[in-house]
Design a protein around this motif. Structure first.
Motif, PDB file in Angstrom:
ATOM      1  N   UNK A  88       0.838  -1.196   0.000  1.00  0.00           N
ATOM      2  CA  UNK A  88       0.000   0.000   0.000  1.00  0.00           C
ATOM      3  C   UNK A  88       0.878   1.252   0.000  1.00  0.00           C
ATOM      4  N   UNK A  89       1.940   1.245   0.820  1.00  0.00           N
ATOM      5  CA  UNK A  89       2.868   2.377   0.853  1.00  0.00           C
ATOM      6  C   UNK A  89       3.497   2.603  -0.521  1.00  0.00           C
ATOM      7  N   UNK A  90       3.967   1.517  -1.143  1.00  0.00           N
ATOM      8  CA  UNK A  90       4.624   1.620  -2.446  1.00  0.00           C
ATOM      9  C   UNK A  90       3.681   2.172  -3.505  1.00  0.00           C
ATOM     10  N   UNK A  91       2.457   1.669  -3.536  1.00  0.00           N
ATOM     11  CA  UNK A  91       1.483   2.157  -4.521  1.00  0.00           C
ATOM     12  C   UNK A  91       1.128   3.619  -4.257  1.00  0.00           C
ATOM     13  N   UNK A  92       1.012   3.991  -2.986  1.00  0.00           N
ATOM     14  CA  UNK A  92       0.746   5.386  -2.640  1.00  0.00           C
ATOM     15  C   UNK A  92       1.894   6.286  -3.038  1.00  0.00           C
ATOM     16  N   UNK A  93       3.116   5.813  -2.818  1.00  0.00           N
ATOM     17  CA  UNK A  93       4.304   6.590  -3.199  1.00  0.00           C
ATOM     18  C   UNK A  93       4.331   6.808  -4.708  1.00  0.00           C
ATOM     19  N   UNK A  94       4.069   5.758  -5.461  1.00  0.00           N
ATOM     20  CA  UNK A  94       4.079   5.868  -6.916  1.00  0.00           C
ATOM     21  C   UNK A  94       2.999   6.837  -7.400  1.00  0.00           C
ATOM     22  N   UNK A  95       1.841   6.806  -6.746  1.00  0.00           N
ATOM     23  CA  UNK A  95       0.760   7.713  -7.114  1.00  0.00           C
ATOM     24  C   UNK A  95       1.140   9.160  -6.809  1.00  0.00           C
ATOM     25  N   UNK A  96       1.709   9.398  -5.647  1.00  0.00           N
ATOM     26  CA  UNK A  96       2.139  10.746  -5.275  1.00  0.00           C
ATOM     27  C   UNK A  96       3.257  11.246  -6.157  1.00  0.00           C
ATOM     28  N   UNK A  97       4.189  10.377  -6.496  1.00  0.00           N
ATOM     29  CA  UNK A  97       5.315  10.759  -7.335  1.00  0.00           C
ATOM     30  C   UNK A  97       4.850  11.143  -8.734  1.00  0.00           C
ATOM     31  N   UNK A  98       3.779  10.507  -9.196  1.00  0.00           N
ATOM     32  CA  UNK A  98       3.264  10.829 -10.525  1.00  0.00           C
ATOM     33  C   UNK A  98       2.381  12.073 -10.515  1.00  0.00           C
ATOM     34  N   UNK A  99       2.113  12.638  -9.314  1.00  0.00           N
ATOM     35  CA  UNK A  99       1.350  13.883  -9.227  1.00  0.00           C
ATOM     36  C   UNK A  99      -0.153  13.690  -9.182  1.00  0.00           C
ATOM     37  N   UNK A 100      -0.599  12.480  -8.940  1.00  0.00           N
ATOM     38  CA  UNK A 100      -2.039  12.225  -8.912  1.00  0.00           C
ATOM     39  C   UNK A 100      -2.621  12.531  -7.532  1.00  0.00           C
ATOM     40  N   UNK A 101      -3.937  12.642  -7.481  1.00  0.00           N
ATOM     41  CA  UNK A 101      -4.643  13.053  -6.273  1.00  0.00           C
ATOM     42  C   UNK A 101      -4.701  11.952  -5.221  1.00  0.00           C
ATOM     43  N   UNK A 102      -4.720  12.365  -3.949  1.00  0.00           N
ATOM     44  CA  UNK A 102      -4.853  11.398  -2.854  1.00  0.00           C
ATOM     45  C   UNK A 102      -6.274  10.868  -2.741  1.00  0.00           C
ATOM     46  N   UNK A 103      -7.213  11.494  -3.430  1.00  0.00           N
ATOM     47  CA  UNK A 103      -8.609  11.059  -3.378  1.00  0.00           C
ATOM     48  C   UNK A 103      -8.843   9.714  -4.048  1.00  0.00           C
TER      49      UNK A 103
END
Length: 70
Positions: free
Chosen positions: A12-27
């Motif tokens: 979950x951390x890794x997928x969240x990191x990848x999402x944040x790194x790509x600039x996508x929303x936390x929603x």
């Protein structure tokens, strides 16, 4: 050779990191479980900070692997 599955919170951390790194929303966090959601959001926050600091591409991947071994 069999691969050992990683802990769900690590994934979950890794997928969240990848999402944040790509600039996508936390929603778009896919987790309902509070502990997995927290791990995902922690990764997302760190990914966003690294995105703002310009750590994209290989440097972002290297940073992510460093965080998993702490």
């Amino acid at each position: 050779m069999k691969r050992q599955k990683r802990d769900k919170s690590d994934r979950a951390y890794t997928k969240g990191y990848q999402t944040g790194l790509s600039g996508r929303s936390k929603d778009i966090c896919p987790h309902e479980d509070p502990s997995l959601r927290q791990a995902w959001l922690t990764g997302w926050r760190e990914g966003r900070c690294d995105n703002w600091d310009g750590m994209t591409g290989i440097s972002g991947v290297q940073r992510m692997s460093e965080n998993l071994h702490l």
